[in-house]
Motif scaffolding. Structure first.
Motif, mmCIF file in Angstrom:
data_model
loop_
_atom_site.group_PDB
_atom_site.id
_atom_site.type_symbol
_atom_site.label_atom_id
_atom_site.label_comp_id
_atom_site.label_asym_id
_atom_site.label_seq_id
_atom_site.Cartn_x
_atom_site.Cartn_y
_atom_site.Cartn_z
ATOM 1 N N ILE A 175 4.932 3.753 -2.103
ATOM 2 C CA ILE A 175 6.261 3.939 -2.696
ATOM 3 C C ILE A 175 7.196 4.456 -1.609
ATOM 4 C CG2 ILE A 175 7.611 5.163 -4.440
ATOM 5 C CD1 ILE A 175 5.079 5.398 -6.112
ATOM 6 N N HIS A 176 8.393 3.895 -1.520
ATOM 7 C CA HIS A 176 9.375 4.309 -0.521
ATOM 8 C C HIS A 176 10.301 5.374 -1.090
ATOM 9 C CE1 HIS A 176 7.986 0.490 1.170
ATOM 10 N NE2 HIS A 176 8.400 0.949 2.340
ATOM 11 N N SER A 177 10.684 6.313 -0.229
ATOM 12 C CA SER A 177 11.682 7.303 -0.643
ATOM 13 C C SER A 177 13.029 6.621 -0.820
ATOM 14 C CB SER A 177 11.769 8.418 0.398
ATOM 15 O OG SER A 177 12.226 7.882 1.646
ATOM 16 N N ALA A 178 13.992 7.365 -1.390
ATOM 17 C CA ALA A 178 15.308 6.787 -1.692
ATOM 18 C C ALA A 178 16.027 6.391 -0.422
ATOM 19 C CB ALA A 178 16.130 7.790 -2.490
ATOM 20 N N GLU A 179 16.829 5.397 -0.536
ATOM 21 C CA GLU A 179 17.649 4.969 0.593
ATOM 22 C C GLU A 179 18.907 5.828 0.668
ATOM 23 O OE1 GLU A 179 18.889 1.003 -0.071
ATOM 24 O OE2 GLU A 179 19.854 1.427 -1.973
ATOM 25 N N GLY A 180 19.691 5.716 1.794
ATOM 26 C CA GLY A 180 20.964 6.408 1.903
ATOM 27 C C GLY A 180 22.105 5.535 1.446
ATOM 28 N N GLU A 181 23.322 6.104 1.517
ATOM 29 C CA GLU A 181 24.481 5.309 1.152
ATOM 30 C C GLU A 181 24.752 4.271 2.246
ATOM 31 O OE1 GLU A 181 25.947 8.811 3.496
ATOM 32 O OE2 GLU A 181 24.584 8.498 1.821
ATOM 33 N N PRO A 182 25.523 3.215 1.946
ATOM 34 C CA PRO A 182 25.824 2.204 2.978
ATOM 35 C C PRO A 182 26.466 2.836 4.207
ATOM 36 C CG PRO A 182 26.486 1.441 0.799
ATOM 37 C CD PRO A 182 26.112 2.867 0.641
ATOM 38 N N PRO A 234 13.446 10.473 6.662
ATOM 39 C CA PRO A 234 14.588 9.534 6.607
ATOM 40 C C PRO A 234 14.495 8.651 5.362
ATOM 41 C CG PRO A 234 12.949 8.760 8.169
ATOM 42 C CD PRO A 234 12.486 10.123 7.713
ATOM 43 N N PRO A 235 15.600 7.904 5.046
ATOM 44 C CA PRO A 235 15.594 6.983 3.900
ATOM 45 C C PRO A 235 14.503 5.927 4.040
ATOM 46 C CG PRO A 235 17.831 7.330 4.689
ATOM 47 C CD PRO A 235 16.936 7.959 5.699
ATOM 48 N N LEU A 236 13.991 5.493 2.870
ATOM 49 C CA LEU A 236 13.004 4.408 2.781
ATOM 50 C C LEU A 236 11.732 4.706 3.548
ATOM 51 C CD1 LEU A 236 15.333 1.265 2.961
ATOM 52 C CD2 LEU A 236 14.363 2.372 0.953
#
Length: 996
Positions: free
Chosen positions: A792-799, A766-768
């Motif tokens: 390090i966190h993975s990329a987040e999703g769109e709003p 999942p995101p982050l």
């Protein structure tokens, strides 16, 4: 680079120069340009001017002091109290004069230091692909004088650090990034600082973003920053040459001087992007080249550096009636023009005087031509003055002394000189008794009018008369010739042998004992060559004393040698000469000093971290060598650096040692420097270049970080390891990562030594999602160390949520304000908002969109149609994508303001007051109702405006005295300002008139 655009050098003045007890004014100090801070507490400016001359010069300045008490002129210095930019800014010139003439100084510019504000206009964002180069413009505000540039990253005081990849030009102020990487994404602000006032101002931010379309490409270097093709610099200043290139991989910058060597005093700054040459001299002139290279290719830039120095005062003596020619030449861009001054007054070609291309010719000079001459060479960047004094000689012959007694030795040759002071040159005749002397084989008349008698005898004793005559008069001089049998001359030179240290001084004394009837002449020699006291006057001084006794006379001359250098060691000779004898004596001077350079340095053995060096001893210069210092230079060092050695220290009796703690797989040059009790000597010549052996890498990547990226991506970045620490061929990176709480590392190989980023994609997390990450290194020799583990966190999703509480209301006929609240925080946090709007008569797809700057939660929509209903939605967005839109809200713009302007303006002026009235404006059905009027008053020639609002179609205005005024009227409504009326022009006279 900052350097004057103007250079003027006077090439030559032709004619013989002689010294004079009396001479015209010569500037010892000309006024310099002054930059005065506007916020200074003292408010006093001093401009210095000093001239020498005999008689002493007086000073003048082209300022009427009686008209302004703030100006005073003391001993050539101009003092301005309560200095004001409006009244005092400009050029000033000093005049110095005495009885021989007048000269003008260079123009000195008085400026006032200030620093304006940046334009408040929002700067557009810059978007590039990863790996491309970018230039961010500073566009500084108005300022005086020069400013210093730096850049802030995201927020103050986080400054952009300059390295091989990032460079800030102090010429343009722009920020250059040769290869953009994800860590560069953010907001950039240009900060400028005034060098005089220390005031600082910040520019609006420039956002830098990464494009996600397309692959990262490699590019050959492109030089974006370079010095001018022609650099002109004054002798003694520091010159900075800039050179920086964009490219992927990051280019390496190297410098060289065409047909010569870069001066040893030069320094490389900012990862070799700046070549700095301090205290520049004429020999530093030449063509310099900077070269930018990476594995894709290379490019170079060449420019010529020219160094100049100013000319000096010249004194010319001439006989009346001769022809004078002066040549004045200068170089500059644009090409300079020339003009000539005599005693500060401009000269033009007329009569006996010609001026052609800077050359001055005066035919048949006369007494009235005497005075101070100046050639002025100038272009749009400035002017340089060079001065010369012309004295026209006109006098009847005069002999000093007269008579002259000549004592000679029997059998020797005798010379009787005839040197009258006269102008023009006189005719010379010699007599003995009443008879004119006729030259023969034994008695000769030389070209310089000297009478020479060969193989003299007693019969030659007696009086000889020289007569000199010109058109102004005549005079005679009597030479009385007698002969003696002198005693033998003796010469003593002491000390015979002396030993001194560099920097000390010593006196050698030469004493000659000789016959009292003879005069003695001395001459000093150094290694059998005569000493030139004018040329070497900085180190040598000649001192003479005379003591007389009954039968013999002793004369002594001292040779003082000051601030002795090694080159002054050798044999010093003293020659004493009378008309009867010549005696020579010699003394030896030994100079102790720092050692000479050691001999050739040889690299005998090389490993991965050591080099065995040997050398031969140099001169110890009479003081034993105590230690040797080993130095190394590589492509990664800033010049020569001292290296650690085995043994440590390296003593003066050794001729080999081992340089240790070197970096593997780096090319080095070595040199050796010797020291003794006196000091440290010059270094040896460099050894040949050698490369250390390969080894396993020992330095891990620094600043491991990451984040952002696309959905389901883990972006990992790091600072690349410098080539200096790669330790061998086949260098690359090992990227290791694992999700928090899991076992086993995933490892990926990155084979490019220039890589700074790795992206891992997995749609299952999942995101982050937090990951443990470390980055290691390897080469053909094996694996090196890993960096410390970071999270390090993975990329987040769109709003995921639409902004709530969206509201819209009309401001005018063309503006609507929209406000909203941020959505509930979650993994898809908005980085900004997009507002969509369209008229109720249109489809949503045909509407317009506008984005906020950062996370603002309000926006004013402009350029709308009046009296129209608009639908509006708001959605959040980030680097991943857009979120859902909010439910549409509506707002109706107000009716347009009245199109009919106020008419029939009438005015009455009484003193400084103007009574104004006009016909009321009535709005049409499709226009907003009138709620009042706006009256604009402005004075011609000035920027100040006065605005008055009133609800009635009339008002009273108050005018300042004097001038012409313009009055305009507009109707005001909820829809905005209406059309403007015709103008009313009001002057100082009163009356009742209609608008013009």
């Amino acid at each position: 680079m900052r350097v004057s655009h103007f250079i003027l050098v006077f090439i030559s003045f032709f004619f013989f120069l002689i010294e004079s007890e009396e001479f015209g004014p010569v500037f010892a100090q000309e006024p310099d340009d002054v930059i005065f801070p506007l916020d200074s507490d003292e408010k006093k400016v001093v401009m210095h001017c000093e001239a020498r001359g005999n008689p002493p010069p007086t000073y003048r300045c082209d300022i009427h002091f009686s008209a302004d008490y703030r100006y005073s002129f003391i001993d050539g210095n101009l003092i301005i109290t309560n200095a004001s930019e409006i009244t005092d800014h400009g050029k000033y010139q000093c005049k110095a004069e005495n009885s021989f003439g007048t000269i003008l100084s260079r123009d000195a510019l008085l400026q006032f230091a200030y620093l304006g504000a940046f334009s408040g206009k929002t700067r557009g964002g810059v978007s590039v692909r990863e790996g491309q180069g970018v230039v961010l413009m500073c566009t500084p505000p108005p300022h005086s004088p020069e400013i210093i540039y730096s850049w802030v990253f995201n927020e103050f005081p986080s400054f952009v650090a300059e390295d091989s990849r990032r460079f800030i030009s102090q010429d343009t102020g722009n920020l250059y990034i040769s290869k953009v990487q994800p860590s560069d994404v953010g907001s950039y602000i240009c900060l400028v600082k005034n060098t005089v006032t220390n005031a600082r101002v910040l520019s609006p931010p420039t956002p830098l973003t990464l494009k996600t379309d397309g692959e990262t490409l490699r590019f050959i270097p492109k030089i974006e920053v370079h010095f001018p093709t022609s650099v002109l610099a004054a002798k003694g200043v520091t010159v900075r040459l800039e050179c920086f290139a964009l490219g992927n991989p990051v280019p390496t910058i190297t410098w060289r001087k065409i047909n010569g060597n870069i001066p040893k005093k030069a320094r490389l700054r900012k990862s070799q992007a700046v070549l700095e040459i301090p205290n520049i001299q004429l020999e530093d002139s030449g063509t310099y080249e900077c070269k930018a290279e990476n594995p894709r290719g290379g490019t170079a830039f060449k420019g010529h550096l020219q160094v100049y120095s100013e000319s000096e005062h010249v004194l010319i003596h001439m006989d009346s009636g001769e022809k004078l020619q002066w040549e004045c030449k200068a170089t500059g861009r644009p090409r300079p023009t020339y003009r000539w001054l005599r005693n500060g007054v401009p000269l033009t070609s007329q009569g006996r005087l010609e001026i052609v291309n800077g050359d001055l010719t005066i035919h048949k000079v006369q007494q009235t031509d005497s005075g101070m001459y100046q050639c002025v060479a100038e272009n749009k960047y400035g002017a340089i003055y060079s001065s010369a004094e012309l004295k026209i000689l006109a006098s009847a012959p005069v002999f000093v002394p007269n008579p002259v007694r000549v004592i000679a030795t029997l059998g020797k040759d005798v010379s009787l000189e005839c040197k009258p002071r006269a102008s023009p040159k006189p005719r010379i005749t010699w007599k003995r008794g009443d008879r004119r002397i006729q030259p023969n084989k034994r008695i000769m008349l030389l070209r310089n009018n000297t009478l020479r008698i060969v193989n003299s005898s007693r019969a030659d004793e007696g009086n000889y008369v020289c007569r000199a005559e010109n058109q102004l008069g005549s005079a005679e001089m009597t030479a009385i010739l007698s002969f003696v049998l002198p005693e033998a001359m003796r010469v003593e030179l002491s000390p015979i042998r002396v030993e001194v240290t560099v920097g000390e001084s010593v006196v050698l004394s030469c004493k000659a004992t000789h016959d009292t009837s003879l005069d003695v002449a001395f001459q000093w020699f150094f290694n059998q060559k005569p000493i030139n006291f004018q040329q070497d006057g900085g180190h040598f001084e000649y001192i003479q004393t005379v003591r007389a006794r009954v039968r013999a006379k002793s004369s002594t001359v001292d040779l003082m040698i000051r601030s002795i250098l090694l080159k002054h060691a050798g044999k010093y000779g003293c020659r004493a000469q009378t008309s009867a004898d010549t005696v020579f004596a010699e003394s030896e001077l030994l100079v102790r000093g720092p050692p000479g350079p050691p001999g050739v340095v040889i690299v005998e053995e090389i490993t991965d971290t050591t080099a065995t060096l040997s050398w031969t001893r140099g001169l110890d210069n009479h003081s034993p060598i105590s230690t040797y210092n080993l130095q190394a230079r590589s492509p990664f060092s800033l010049g020569w650096q001292t290296v650690k050695t085995d043994p440590d220290p390296v003593t003066g009796d050794m001729e080999s040692a081992i340089a240790v703690e070197l970096n593997p797989w780096v090319e080095y040059e070595f040199r050796v420097v010797a020291s003794n009790a006196i000091g440290t000597g010059d270094p040896s010549a460099p050894s040949r270049g050698v490369r250390t052996k390969e080894a396993v890498p020992s330095v891990a990547p620094a600043n491991v970080s990451g984040g952002n990226g696309r959905r389901h991506e883990l972006v990992i970045s790091w600072e690349p390891v410098s080539e200096e620490f790669q330790n061998g061929e086949g260098f690359g990176y090992i990227v290791a990562f694992r999700a928090n709480g899991t076992r086993g590392w995933k490892e990926k190989m990155v084979t490019s030594a220039d890589s700074t980023t790795y992206k891992y994609r997995d749609e299952t997390f999942p995101p982050l999602t937090p990951f443990e990450v470390k980055v290691g290194v390897y080469n053909n020799k094996g694996d090196g160390p890993f960096s410390k583990v970071v999270i390090i966190h993975s990329a987040e999703g769109e709003p995921r949520e639409a902004p709530p509480d969206v509201k819209a209301h009309s401001i005018s006929s063309s503006e609507i304000r929209v406000t909203w609240k941020p959505p509930i925080p979650g993994p898809g946090r908005p980085r900004g908002y997009e507002v969509s709007y369209w008229k109720d008569t249109e489809q949503e797809e045909s509407g317009k969109k506008q984005r906020t700057v950062k996370n603002e939660t309000s926006m004013v929509l402009t350029g709308l149609e009046g009296n129209s209903l608009y639908l509006i939605t708001v959605k959040g967005f980030n680097s991943i994508g857009q979120g859902p839109p909010s439910p549409a809200v509506t707002a109706k713009t107000r009716k347009a303001p009245p199109a009919q302007p106020p008419a029939n303006l009438m005015w009455i002026q009484e003193g400084n007051n103007v009574s104004l009235n006009w016909d009321p404006v009535k709005a049409k059905d499709n226009e907003s109702d009138v709620i009042g009027y706006m009256v604009l008053l402005k004075q011609e020639g000035r920027g100040h405006n006065q605005v008055t609002r009133t609800i009635n179609p009339s008002t009273m205005l108050s005018l300042p005295e004097g001038g012409t005024y313009i009055i305009e009227v507009r109707a005001l409504s909820e829809g905005g300002e209406g059309a403007v009326s015709s103008q009313v022009r009001v002057v100082t006279s009163s009356g009742k008139r209609k608008a013009s």
